[in-house]
Design an enzyme around this catalytic site. Structure first.
Site, PDB file in Angstrom:
ATOM      1  N   ASP A  39      -3.330   0.894  -9.064  1.00 57.01           N
ATOM      2  CA  ASP A  39      -4.018   0.711  -7.922  1.00 57.01           C
ATOM      3  C   ASP A  39      -4.307   1.700  -7.114  1.00 57.01           C
ATOM      4  O   ASP A  39      -3.807   3.068  -7.368  1.00 57.01           O
ATOM      5  CB  ASP A  39      -3.290  -0.335  -6.943  1.00 57.01           C
ATOM      6  CG  ASP A  39      -3.647  -1.557  -7.103  1.00 57.01           C
ATOM      7  OD1 ASP A  39      -4.249  -1.853  -7.957  1.00 57.01           O
ATOM      8  OD2 ASP A  39      -3.109  -2.698  -6.314  1.00 57.01           O
ATOM      9  N   LYS A  61      -8.541  -0.798  -6.178  1.00 57.38           N
ATOM     10  CA  LYS A  61      -9.527  -1.327  -5.505  1.00 57.38           C
ATOM     11  C   LYS A  61      -9.245  -1.017  -4.128  1.00 57.38           C
ATOM     12  O   LYS A  61      -7.998  -1.072  -3.577  1.00 57.38           O
ATOM     13  CB  LYS A  61      -9.300  -2.998  -5.440  1.00 57.38           C
ATOM     14  CG  LYS A  61      -9.663  -3.449  -6.731  1.00 57.38           C
ATOM     15  CD  LYS A  61      -9.497  -5.022  -6.685  1.00 57.38           C
ATOM     16  CE  LYS A  61      -8.340  -5.511  -6.734  1.00 57.38           C
ATOM     17  NZ  LYS A  61      -7.793  -6.804  -6.989  1.00 57.38           N
ATOM     18  N   MET A 175      -4.452  -4.656   6.207  1.00 59.79           N
ATOM     19  CA  MET A 175      -5.966  -4.521   6.080  1.00 59.79           C
ATOM     20  C   MET A 175      -6.760  -4.824   7.263  1.00 59.79           C
ATOM     21  O   MET A 175      -7.779  -5.248   7.045  1.00 59.79           O
ATOM     22  CB  MET A 175      -6.406  -5.512   4.740  1.00 59.79           C
ATOM     23  CG  MET A 175      -5.800  -5.047   3.547  1.00 59.79           C
ATOM     24  SD  MET A 175      -6.223  -6.189   2.136  1.00 59.79           S
ATOM     25  CE  MET A 175      -5.116  -7.319   2.030  1.00 59.79           C
TER      26      MET A 175
HETATM   27  N1  SAH Z   1       1.065  -5.331  -1.769  1.00 62.60           N
HETATM   28  C1  SAH Z   1       0.965  -4.250  -0.696  1.00 62.60           C
HETATM   29  C2  SAH Z   1      -0.269  -4.705   0.503  1.00 62.60           C
HETATM   30  C3  SAH Z   1      -1.554  -4.788  -0.254  1.00 62.60           C
HETATM   31  S1  SAH Z   1      -2.860  -4.863   0.999  1.00 62.60           S
HETATM   32  C4  SAH Z   1       2.131  -4.313   0.258  1.00 62.60           C
HETATM   33  O1  SAH Z   1       3.130  -5.040   0.115  1.00 62.60           O
HETATM   34  O2  SAH Z   1       2.385  -3.419   0.919  1.00 62.60           O
HETATM   35  C5  SAH Z   1      -3.181  -3.244   1.377  1.00 62.60           C
HETATM   36  C6  SAH Z   1      -2.760  -3.016   2.641  1.00 62.60           C
HETATM   37  O3  SAH Z   1      -1.381  -2.792   2.691  1.00 62.60           O
HETATM   38  C7  SAH Z   1      -3.409  -1.459   3.421  1.00 62.60           C
HETATM   39  O4  SAH Z   1      -4.844  -2.050   4.003  1.00 62.60           O
HETATM   40  C8  SAH Z   1      -2.523  -1.329   4.564  1.00 62.60           C
HETATM   41  O5  SAH Z   1      -2.716  -2.545   5.733  1.00 62.60           O
HETATM   42  C9  SAH Z   1      -1.210  -1.859   3.964  1.00 62.60           C
HETATM   43  N2  SAH Z   1      -0.708  -0.564   3.306  1.00 62.60           N
HETATM   44  C10 SAH Z   1      -0.268  -0.574   2.353  1.00 62.60           C
HETATM   45  N3  SAH Z   1       0.096   0.869   2.068  1.00 62.60           N
HETATM   46  C11 SAH Z   1       0.627   1.477   3.546  1.00 62.60           C
HETATM   47  C12 SAH Z   1       1.158   2.470   3.947  1.00 62.60           C
HETATM   48  N4  SAH Z   1       1.825   3.451   3.095  1.00 62.60           N
HETATM   49  N5  SAH Z   1       0.934   2.807   5.236  1.00 62.60           N
HETATM   50  C13 SAH Z   1       0.506   1.827   5.801  1.00 62.60           C
HETATM   51  N6  SAH Z   1      -0.063   0.781   5.685  1.00 62.60           N
HETATM   52  C14 SAH Z   1      -0.072   0.381   4.283  1.00 62.60           C
END
Ligand code: SAH
Length: 263
Positions: A39, A61, A175
């Site tokens: 990703d 994405k 998100m």
């Molecule tokens: N599967 C992922 C989430 C995917 S949705 C998980 O468990 O974390 C993607 C969203 O995750 C982003 O829009 C943001 O809100 C959050 N996100 C992912 N990585 C991040 C990071 N390093 N710092 C802050 N928010 C993060």
């Protein structure tokens, strides 16, 4: 090794970005893969763990910029496995939280491809670590709600705001950057006080990590003024107050631990 035969698939959680926050199992599986589909949110330090001969395929994405649709990704994963590859599907955070694990699991199972999940550190956990704070708090935040605030283009968010506006809960909004204004207005309209503590964590665990503290009625302003291009998590609730009330809880012998050791 027996848990990763040729022709099988692992959905591996890459964690929030810092390669050290990858699980040891995830690291081993990435190193064993012959093909890795990854990703946009998977950092370079993690891809470096793949074998030199492995095929690395970006299927990233980011909202609004879908480089490959989900059906295409499902098909690529299945086709690679059917061709005898050892396939890792690397997703940011935990694969089972706001990813497309269901579609990928279903596609593999429908094709008779063995598929398993290796969990990862989800963004909310990484954000709490960045803040040096707990997401739950005895007596104040007994509930933790993970919610995604990604709306379909042009549509309002389909969330039950009355239930989300819970003063005893911590809300972790994934998100949520684009919808920060709507989240704030709807929660306040549903009864959550405007001065409810909020923390915004951008790029948690990465070198460009940034942390902001604000309040619910200033969430939109803060997020517009402060946040950049990185992934950001919104955390809302009393547990995010920089200073915790020193409540003496029944049965607690010790004083509350101060928030964040170095912050
Ligand atoms: N599967 C992922 C989430 C995917 S949705 C998980 O468990 O974390 C993607 C969203 O995750 C982003 O829009 C943001 O809100 C959050 N996100 C992912 N990585 C991040 C990071 N390093 N710092 C802050 N928010 C993060």
């Amino acid at each position: 090794m027996s848990d990763f035969p040729n022709g099988s698939v692992w959905l591996v959680g890459a964690g929030p970005g810092d390669p050290e926050l990858l699980t040891r199992k995830g690291e081993r599986l990435i190193g064993m893969a012959t093909t890795v589909f990854y990703d946009a949110l998977v950092g370079p330090g993690i891809l470096d763990l793949a074998a030199p001969a492995a095929r690395l395929v970006h299927v990233g994405k980011r909202s609004g910029r879908h480089s490959k649709d989900q059906r295409t990704i499902d098909r690529l994963i299945v086709d690679a496995a059917l061709a005898g590859e050892r396939v890792v599907r690397l997703t940011g955070g935990d694969p089972a939280i706001f990813g497309r694990a269901t579609e990928e699991l279903d596609a593999c199972r429908a094709a008779g491809v063995a598929v398993r999940i290796c969990p990862g550190v989800t963004a909310a956990s990484a954000a709490a670590a960045s803040l040096g704070a707990s997401l739950t708090l005895r007596g104040l935040a007994r509930k933790l709600t993970f919610v995604t605030a990604q709306a379909r283009a042009g549509e309002a968010l389909a969330l039950d705001w009355e239930r989300l506006a819970d003063p005893d809960a911590t809300l972790a909004v994934y998100m949520g950057k684009a919808a920060a204004g709507e989240v704030s207005a709807r929660l306040i309209a549903a009864g959550l006080p405007g001065d409810t503590p909020v923390a915004l964590v951008e790029s948690a665990s990465l070198p460009d990590e940034r942390v902001f503290r604000t309040r619910l009625d200033l969430l939109e302003l803060t997020s517009k003024a402060a946040l950049g291009d990185g992934p950001a998590l919104l955390l809302i609730g009393a547990a995010l107050a920089p200073e915790k009330p020193a409540v003496a809880l029944p049965g607690s012998a010790r004083a509350p631990t101060p928030a964040g050791a170095w912050r």
